[in-house]
Structure formats: C-alpha cells, structure tokens
Scaffold this motif. Sequence first.
Motif, PDB file in Angstrom:
ATOM      1  N   GLY A  26       0.860  -1.185   0.000  1.00 11.94           N
ATOM      2  CA  GLY A  26       0.000   0.000   0.000  1.00 11.94           C
ATOM      3  C   GLY A  26       0.879   1.212   0.000  1.00 11.94           C
ATOM      4  N   THR A  27       0.351   2.349  -0.413  1.00 12.26           N
ATOM      5  CA  THR A  27       1.243   3.503  -0.497  1.00 12.26           C
ATOM      6  C   THR A  27       1.166   4.376   0.734  1.00 12.26           C
ATOM      7  OG1 THR A  27      -0.443   4.646  -1.696  1.00 12.26           O
ATOM      8  CG2 THR A  27       1.270   3.609  -2.981  1.00 12.26           C
ATOM      9  N   THR A  28       0.089   4.291   1.506  1.00 13.55           N
ATOM     10  CA  THR A  28       0.041   5.103   2.708  1.00 13.55           C
ATOM     11  C   THR A  28       0.532   4.250   3.862  1.00 13.55           C
ATOM     12  OG1 THR A  28      -1.832   6.269   1.792  1.00 13.55           O
ATOM     13  CG2 THR A  28      -1.450   6.526   4.131  1.00 13.55           C
ATOM     14  N   VAL A  29       1.758   4.476   4.272  1.00 14.41           N
ATOM     15  CA  VAL A  29       2.334   3.629   5.287  1.00 14.41           C
ATOM     16  C   VAL A  29       2.700   4.471   6.494  1.00 14.41           C
ATOM     17  CG1 VAL A  29       3.249   1.889   3.724  1.00 14.41           C
ATOM     18  CG2 VAL A  29       4.592   3.897   4.256  1.00 14.41           C
ATOM     19  N   PHE A 199      -6.797   1.193 -17.643  1.00 11.51           N
ATOM     20  CA  PHE A 199      -5.995   1.803 -16.573  1.00 11.51           C
ATOM     21  C   PHE A 199      -4.962   0.818 -16.026  1.00 11.51           C
ATOM     22  CE2 PHE A 199      -5.442   3.309 -12.093  1.00 11.51           C
ATOM     23  CZ  PHE A 199      -4.846   4.522 -12.391  1.00 11.51           C
ATOM     24  N   THR A 200      -5.376  -0.443 -15.874  1.00 12.20           N
ATOM     25  CA  THR A 200      -4.398  -1.415 -15.352  1.00 12.20           C
ATOM     26  C   THR A 200      -3.302  -1.677 -16.391  1.00 12.20           C
ATOM     27  OG1 THR A 200      -5.878  -3.185 -16.043  1.00 12.20           O
ATOM     28  CG2 THR A 200      -5.908  -2.644 -13.722  1.00 12.20           C
ATOM     29  N   THR A 201      -3.674  -1.626 -17.662  1.00 10.00           N
ATOM     30  CA  THR A 201      -2.654  -1.809 -18.707  1.00 10.00           C
ATOM     31  C   THR A 201      -1.648  -0.666 -18.656  1.00 10.00           C
ATOM     32  OG1 THR A 201      -4.334  -2.880 -20.070  1.00 10.00           O
ATOM     33  CG2 THR A 201      -2.336  -2.154 -21.195  1.00 10.00           C
ATOM     34  N   PHE A 202      -2.167   0.532 -18.465  1.00  5.83           N
ATOM     35  CA  PHE A 202      -1.298   1.726 -18.348  1.00  5.83           C
ATOM     36  C   PHE A 202      -0.397   1.609 -17.111  1.00  5.83           C
ATOM     37  CE2 PHE A 202      -1.663   5.866 -15.929  1.00  5.83           C
ATOM     38  CZ  PHE A 202      -0.537   6.454 -16.464  1.00  5.83           C
ATOM     39  N   MET A 203      -0.966   1.218 -15.967  1.00  2.00           N
ATOM     40  CA  MET A 203      -0.167   1.124 -14.734  1.00  2.00           C
ATOM     41  C   MET A 203       0.878   0.000 -14.844  1.00  2.00           C
ATOM     42  SD  MET A 203      -1.096   3.548 -12.682  1.00  2.00           S
ATOM     43  CE  MET A 203      -0.669   3.174 -10.988  1.00  2.00           C
ATOM     44  N   ARG A 204       0.507  -1.094 -15.497  1.00  2.00           N
ATOM     45  CA  ARG A 204       1.451  -2.209 -15.674  1.00  2.00           C
ATOM     46  C   ARG A 204       2.630  -1.740 -16.521  1.00  2.00           C
ATOM     47  NH1 ARG A 204      -1.978  -5.603 -17.453  1.00  2.00           N
ATOM     48  NH2 ARG A 204      -2.606  -6.273 -15.383  1.00  2.00           N
ATOM     49  N   HIS A 205       2.313  -0.987 -17.544  1.00  2.00           N
ATOM     50  CA  HIS A 205       3.377  -0.485 -18.413  1.00  2.00           C
ATOM     51  C   HIS A 205       4.308   0.448 -17.621  1.00  2.00           C
ATOM     52  CE1 HIS A 205       5.372   0.539 -22.119  1.00  2.00           C
ATOM     53  NE2 HIS A 205       5.208   1.829 -21.851  1.00  2.00           N
ATOM     54  N   LEU A 206       3.702   1.330 -16.837  1.00  2.00           N
ATOM     55  CA  LEU A 206       4.530   2.241 -16.026  1.00  2.00           C
ATOM     56  C   LEU A 206       5.456   1.458 -15.094  1.00  2.00           C
ATOM     57  CD1 LEU A 206       2.481   5.213 -14.522  1.00  2.00           C
ATOM     58  CD2 LEU A 206       4.242   5.241 -16.293  1.00  2.00           C
ATOM     59  N   LYS A 207       4.881   0.434 -14.491  1.00  2.24           N
ATOM     60  CA  LYS A 207       5.671  -0.367 -13.557  1.00  2.24           C
ATOM     61  C   LYS A 207       6.892  -0.962 -14.276  1.00  2.24           C
ATOM     62  CE  LYS A 207       5.449  -4.394 -10.665  1.00  2.24           C
ATOM     63  NZ  LYS A 207       4.781  -5.639 -10.400  1.00  2.24           N
ATOM     64  N   GLY A 292      -5.746  -0.644 -10.549  1.00  3.25           N
ATOM     65  CA  GLY A 292      -4.457  -0.083 -10.971  1.00  3.25           C
ATOM     66  C   GLY A 292      -3.417  -0.214  -9.880  1.00  3.25           C
ATOM     67  N   LYS A 293      -3.843   0.041  -8.661  1.00  5.29           N
ATOM     68  CA  LYS A 293      -2.894  -0.012  -7.547  1.00  5.29           C
ATOM     69  C   LYS A 293      -2.425  -1.444  -7.275  1.00  5.29           C
ATOM     70  CE  LYS A 293      -2.537   2.966  -4.233  1.00  5.29           C
ATOM     71  NZ  LYS A 293      -2.907   3.865  -3.160  1.00  5.29           N
ATOM     72  N   LEU A 298       1.582   2.975  -6.939  1.00  5.57           N
ATOM     73  CA  LEU A 298       1.952   4.388  -6.877  1.00  5.57           C
ATOM     74  C   LEU A 298       0.875   5.145  -6.104  1.00  5.57           C
ATOM     75  CD1 LEU A 298       3.048   5.763 -10.377  1.00  5.57           C
ATOM     76  CD2 LEU A 298       4.465   5.480  -8.344  1.00  5.57           C
ATOM     77  N   PRO A 299       1.196   6.298  -5.511  1.00  5.34           N
ATOM     78  CA  PRO A 299       0.132   7.115  -4.920  1.00  5.34           C
ATOM     79  C   PRO A 299      -0.867   7.539  -6.002  1.00  5.34           C
ATOM     80  CG  PRO A 299       2.288   7.888  -4.192  1.00  5.34           C
ATOM     81  CD  PRO A 299       2.542   6.876  -5.266  1.00  5.34           C
ATOM     82  N   LEU A 300      -2.146   7.452  -5.655  1.00  5.77           N
ATOM     83  CA  LEU A 300      -3.217   7.823  -6.591  1.00  5.77           C
ATOM     84  C   LEU A 300      -4.059   8.918  -5.952  1.00  5.77           C
ATOM     85  CD1 LEU A 300      -4.452   4.237  -7.623  1.00  5.77           C
ATOM     86  CD2 LEU A 300      -2.806   5.685  -8.825  1.00  5.77           C
ATOM     87  N   TYR A 301      -4.527   9.839  -6.773  1.00  5.25           N
ATOM     88  CA  TYR A 301      -5.401  10.881  -6.230  1.00  5.25           C
ATOM     89  C   TYR A 301      -6.491  11.222  -7.235  1.00  5.25           C
ATOM     90  CZ  TYR A 301      -3.257  14.484  -9.195  1.00  5.25           C
ATOM     91  OH  TYR A 301      -2.848  15.228 -10.277  1.00  5.25           O
TER      92      TYR A 301
END
Length: 588
Positions: A26-29, A199-207, A292-293, A298-301
């Motif tokens: 998770g991103t908020t730790v 969105f998940t395809t985009f996030m996977r690519h970013l990763k 996506g997360k 990544l942090p999402l807003y």
Amino acid sequence: MQRRTSQSYAVYLLFLAVILPLSAAGTTVKVRELELRDRMSSVVGLVSQPQVREHPIPHVVESGGCHALIVDGAPFLILGAQANNSSDWPATLPKVWPAIEYLHANTLEIPVYWEQFEPKPGQFDYSEVDTVLAQAREHHIHLVLLWFGTWKNGGQHYMPEWMKLEPERYSHVTNKSGELVDSPSPFAKASLDADIHAFTTFMRHLKEVDLERTVLMVQVENETGTWGTLRDYSASAEKLFEAPVPVEVLKAMNKAPGVGSANWQDVFGPEADVYFHAWAIARYVGQVAAAGKAVYPLPLYVNAALRDPLKPEMPGTYESGGPTDNVIPIWKVEAPAIDILAPDIYLLDTPAYLKVLELYHRPDNTLFIPETSGSPLASRFLFAALGLQDIGYSPFGLDYTRLHSAQPVERNTQDAFLDPTAQNYKLIGPMMRDIALLNFEGKLQAVAEVENEPTQTLHFGSWDAVVSFGGGRRGGQAKGNPEPTGRALVAQLKDNQFLVTGFDCRVDFRPAGTEQQQKDQPVVNGSGQTPSAKIGGQWQHRQFLRVEEGVYEKDEFKFQRILNGDQTDWGLNFGSDPEVLRVSVATY
Ligand code: DGJ
C-alpha cells in the motif's frame, strides 16, 4: 567507487526480500516503515550499481497528523506546473519543456489520453507515455500523469471513439426528463470494465518502464461528477436510490443505522441526490484505482471541482458527485485505493482559498493542490499551503501552447504569465527537501498575506515569529502591501534557531516564555527598541545572536555572510529577491 562486498550484497538482498514487498502492500504507510526504509536506503546507497538503479516506489505517509510524499526515501515537495489539456503530443511537448525550465519546476503534470492510449478495443499504444517519460528524464523532471479516462470535467470526451459510437453500451447519465446528458453514467458496467482494463494496462506499463520512478503519482480521472443534473435518473439508478442507504455511507456521514428501509431521500433530504451520485462515482473510481494499484502501488489521487467553501451552496450550483468538501467521507469509504482527494483551486478570494486548504487538510487526507491559478495574487498561496504540510502545488496551463486563441503567443508576454510561479520555485526549489522534511516533522509554519491583516503571529514554543507586511525596510508601521503579495516561511531548527524566508514581508521574533510561564501568568507583549514581552513579571527582549544569509545548493544551506547593522536593526526584511536566512536568537 565502493567495492561491492558480500556483506553489502546481503544487505541488498534483504532490501529486495523484506522492504520492497512492504512497499507493495500500500502507499500510505506509517512512519516506522519510513524509518526502516530510510535506514535501509542509506545502507543500500553504499552498494554501487552501474546500471539504472531501481528506486523505491513513491508513497504517502502520515504520522501524528503530519504528512509527506516520500521519494527516494525522503520527503519531497512537488513544485509543479500542469500543462494545457492538449499538450501531450510530440508536436507540442517542445512548447512545454522550456516553460517548465523557466519556472524552475521539479514536476510536470500532464495528461494521458484514453482515446490515444486505446485506439481500438484491447489495442494499446504506449508511444505517448514513453515519449513523455523519455523527455522528462532528459530534462530531469518528475511527472504526475493524469489519467483522462471515463471522466474529464464531468464529460466523457476522452473515451475512445469506439466507445463514443456505442452510447447504449457505454451509457451517459439520464436526467430527470429522461434525456441523455454530457456525462458518463457511473452505473455503466461496460465503461467500468473498459476503464479498469485500460488503466491497469497503463499502470502495468509504467511499472515495467519506470524503475527510475520518474512518475511520482497518478491522477485517476479528471474532475469527476456531472454538470446540469444532480445524478443519474435511469431506471437502474432509480432502483438503487429507493434502496436503503449502504451501512458504510451512514457510518461515514455520522448517521444512525437506517430505520427499516430508510432510503437516500429519507436519510439525506435535499442533499440526497448529490450524496447518491458521489457514492456511485466514488465506487466506480474506487474500483478503477484499486485495480491499478494492485498492479503498481503508486500514490493515486482524484481532483475536485469545488463548491463554495464559505457559503454552502444548493445542489445544482456545483459539479455533482465529485469529491467536493461535503462528500469527502463518502469518497474516503468507497474509494480507499485513492490516497488523496485534491482540490483544484481557482478562487482568488483570500478567505475562500484559505478555507479550501483547511477543508482538504485532514488527518485522513494529505493536502495536495494539483491545479490552481498562476496569477500574481495567487502565487502567495503556495506558502499558505506549505503551512498545512502540502506535498505539492501546481498552477494550471503554464506552457507555451495557446490555451485560447486570444492569448498572446509572444514569449515575453507569456513569461510574465509564468513569473509569479517562477519566483516561488527559484526560492523554494533548492531547499524543497528540507522544507518537506521540516514539515513532516511538524517544525514548519508558513503564511500568505491576508488583506487588512498586516501582522500574523506564528507560535514556536518559547518564541513567537511575528510576520508583518508593508512596513518598509526601516521599521515603519506595517500597513499591508499595496497588493497582498506577501508570504513567509519559518521553521524551527533548534530551540533558539530558525530557518526564515519569504517575499514582501518582515519577520521578527518575540520572546513568548515557557509553557509553564505562559500558564502561570499572562504574557504581556511590549515594544521598545526590540520586540519584547513581560514574562513572569520581567521584561525579556529579543536579541539576534547571529543572522546568517546563505543559499541552498544540492539541498544544503551554504553560509555566505552574517547580516547585521542596517540589515537586521529593523527586523528581517524580505523583498522580491530569493533570500534565505538562518537566525539564532536569545533574550536579555
Ligand atoms: C479544470 C480541469 O481539471 C482542467 O483540465 C482544465 O480544464 C481547467 N479546469 C481549466 O481550463
């Protein structure tokens, strides 16, 4: 260069095995993890690696009510600029980078267009994402990518053509009269599935392609909600509106558990339509974000088109269903994968602007301003935001493409448009790591000038920092600046030492007594040659022990000279040049 020893290898393996999975959770730790990561990253830093080093995933932390965005193991402050909506194309990016450079920004916010990313169902085009990533790295600039997906300013204009051509399947909101409006329905299952897939395809690519973590955060959708009608009145939506309000919504909105089958209208009365629409959109966006997360944490807003922060408005006068201040708890409970609900602040009225900052700075919500005006009078609000542990600030539309055809294209005119932000970033940029850290430690306060309030006092234990505006450089009475452009930042480095900076203001320090002394007897503020106060029946006067002027280089304060005499006898005066002081005070 450090030789890689078997011991350092072991440390590196431990990092991979223990710490990285932690960050994926998770991103908020919490801060314990932060400390562990910091310790590890300083050890891991010893391990030399010629190839591109995999950086830790950025994340948002909260500790004791203080917030930070952690990038490369330490708090980071986004000094951003958002490009115009249609600037993320090879033809226009060359008009973006010179503006970012001129601004001294460290981060560019720029959209990713669903219509470009998925031109045919299931066929993805990564070229634009890769281009902006490569160019950002060349310019040593971070990115915040804006997923222009199902919603863009309440419309569905960025859905790919193949979706726009099938409005029955990718349905619009139906208004009270049964007409389709220019807004996507949050109940359209086909749209939700398609957005999750894209969105998940985009996030996977970013990763896969961003081990350097050029991208710090991702905005999910853009100004979600609906203009022109309060909610979806389609048959399936009506059924849900008549059903009992979900328990988690009742709890989030501090309502007693529903009696019998209390529906939305019964429970929320005149606000029912807006709350219902917020619930439906937050659920939709929450699912897109969670998917996506799960792929890349990544942090999402999400960003909000605001309602009037001072006078509660009637539903219908603001965009319905987005993360406006009245529905923050609904968004929090329905979209937990979203780390931050962020206000787009185009208001220039000072009390209204400051109220928005207050509304979105909450223990459960980190303050981040993804869009705001870059005008001269708004630029001081960066400081007001920093006073509330803001993790980033980004005026909108600061590039050299033309937003409106009426806008002048001559470079000089446009630079004047960028100057207020550039002035801030020139000062804050080199010291942003210290500012973000001091803020996370709760040691920093900052203010913007407020009309008809020429003096503001900041309390730091046994010292008060007195910030005044429009008093001139020779100790004159503070009257406020002709235009309210003043801004100041003060951070406590030690009990009697402060970091001080600002523009168009004077800062001085006045003894305030210890906590016990303040409790025992009221402190009487006085004046005289120096700021003084009667504490426990005794006058105490401020004296400057040492006022160091310096510059920040590579995140470190470098001493240049001691200020004294005319430069300090009337307090510490800041004009329009970037100046940073380290000030030690004592009493006599
Ligand atoms: C708010 C939106 O979020 C931006 O994309 C842009 O449309 C601005 N308004 C103003 O033009």
